[in-house]
Design a protein around this motif. Structure first.
Motif: not given
Ligand code: PFF
Length: 467
Positions: A266-295
């Motif tokens: 259960p601990m391993t699976a929870t860590k995997v889930m959290l790591a995965d969610l964090s990477i998705s959010l980081l990818a969102g933060l890498a992409i959307f601000p730039a997409v909006f910034a350049f219209g």
């Protein structure tokens, strides 16, 4: 002496025939990193941003996170548990833990089909990513004009030989690592590559967040507009949760079968889930601000990564370096995920038919090349060939994320909650009584028995317009 030589000879031939002690992950850290490597992939950097962009931003993310916690995580724990208990491939693990004569192994068999369908379109996109990493070095994909980047992407995806070349290159790259084995191939590669991915993503993220006008992108990710949520959007979010955590098709059963006895599941699976969610959010933060910034448009869908990103990077200082970093990190992410998909049939072929690992890999890759070609050609040669209004590429994608994976996960939870029962779950998750996590187990069992199955069924039926 003579006996020893004979024994040695026997041992070698046994080993060669794949009958030796099963290969497995060598360390606890290796288990974690390889499993994160499976979860993190094009799903985070290509699918999550494109679906979020198309389906209204923050509201979609909230539903997706709920699906991840209430559906994805319980299914992942179930899969790890079954795999480690039986220590076999997905089909035979289910056969082993199920009561005699009951066909629960069909979940594993359907998972094998999903593995091929996913890999067929996944390797196409990974092919584009590899091509872009390479073309980024030569500078040929950068332009501040989205019309030009769109043309660049179009000329890649409509060129039959190019898409097939890159897809096959990707298949060979994955095949070489798979042949090296679970510990020496998968574990070692992911251990080296995942930290690199994380650092590269952070660098790109900081660059994007420090652009003028980045605020609109952050708002898009954080301010929910629930008016966009329909049954099919919720189904897309749930499908993404399955796809993201690599569950519903036996991948995590296969990886679970390589876990160490003392791994806290259960601990391993929870860590995997959290790591995965964090990477998705980081990818969102890498992409959307730039997409909006350049219209640029956020709802470009699958081409967001290949049309918008090069234009975004071309618009910033040092862009030619960042674009290469970005596609290299995406290629790394795709690699860990593809290793786990290909491992599903390879584990089955070696376990069931005592095939040598190398031969099982070659057979799998040949089948993948055959099934993958129509997906790769879906944007050019076969763009007019549609089934139920979808190209082969879209059909593979839709059928797996929105139908096959949820159905696989649904039956798995029914099996664990209603057939396997609390005693077996308790034995598996306490590591035969050595962990004291009684409360976690009771909670997990309640969710897997009463919450996940009706939820998956409801979303599935509503999203497919059955109810
Ligand atoms: N989880 C991977 C991603 O998000 O890119 C994709 C994936 C890997 C799906 C393994 C299914 C699977 F079995």
């Amino acid at each position: 002496m003579a006996t020893t030589t004979k024994e040695q000879a026997q041992a070698t031939s046994t080993e060669e025939r794949g009958l030796n002690k099963r290969d497995a992950f060598a360390t606890g850290l290796g288990v974690l990193v390889a499993t994160i490597g499976s979860a993190v992939g094009l799903g985070n950097i290509w699918k999550f941003p494109s679906l979020t962009g198309q389906n209204g931003g923050a509201a979609f993310i909230i539903v997706y996170v709920l699906c991840t916690v209430l559906v994805g995580l319980p299914v992942m724990i179930s899969e790890h548990m079954i795999g480690r208990t039986a220590r076999k491939d997905a089909v035979n693990s289910l056969r082993e833990v199920a009561p005699k004569g009951q066909p629960w192994w069909l979940i594993g068999a359907a998972g094998g089909l999903s593995a091929f369908l996913i890999m067929a379109f996944y390797s196409s996109v990974a092919g584009w990513v590899f091509a872009y990493a390479f073309k980024g070095i030569t500078g040929s994909i950068l332009s501040t004009d989205p019309a030009v980047t769109s043309q660049n992407f179009g000329s890649l995806t409509t060129s039959s030989w190019e898409v097939l070349f890159w897809q096959w290159l990707v298949l060979v790259w994955v095949g070489v690592i798979i042949v090296m084995g679970v510990a020496k191939g998968i574990e070692r590669t992911t251990k080296r590559l995942m930290p690199l991915l994380f650092v590269l993503l952070l660098i790109v993220c900081i660059r994007s967040l420090t652009l003028d006008g980045a605020g609109d992108g952050i708002e898009f990710l954080l301010k929910p507009d629930f008016s966009k949520l329909t049954g099919s959007v919720v189904l897309a979010a749930m499908g993404l949760a399955f796809f993201k955590l690599s569950v519903g098709m036996g991948t995590m059963i296969t990886y679970g079968s390589y876990f160490k006895d003392e791994q806290n599941i259960p601990m391993t699976a929870t860590k995997v889930m959290l790591a995965d969610l964090s990477i998705s959010l980081l990818a969102g933060l890498a992409i959307f601000p730039a997409v909006f910034a350049f219209g640029f448009n956020v709802d470009a869908g699958p081409s967001l990564l290949f049309i918008t990103i090069p234009a975004v990077f071309a618009s910033m200082p040092g862009g030619s370096v960042f674009v290469v970093l970005f596609f290299v990190l995406t290629a790394i992410a795709a690699t860990g995920a593809m290793l786990s998909i290909v491992e599903v049939p390879v584990a089955y072929l070696t376990g069931q038919f005592n095939m040598q690992r190398r031969n099982a890999t070659i057979l799998t890759l040949v089948l993948l090349a055959i099934m993958g070609a129509p997906a790769a050609l879906s944007f050019g040669e076969l763009s007019d060939f549609t089934i139920a209004g979808k190209t082969v590429f879209d059909l593979y994608d839709y059928a797996t994320s929105n139908v096959l994976l949820p159905i696989g996960g649904l039956f798995l939870c029914i099996f664990v909650g209603w057939v396997w029962g609390f005693g077996a779950v308790e034995r598996a998750l306490t590591n035969r009584g050595t962990l004291s996590n009684a409360r976690t187990i009771r909670f997990f069992f309640m969710v897997v028995k009463y919450i996940t199955p009706p939820l998956v069924l409801l979303v599935l039926l509503d999203g497919l317009n059955v109810i």
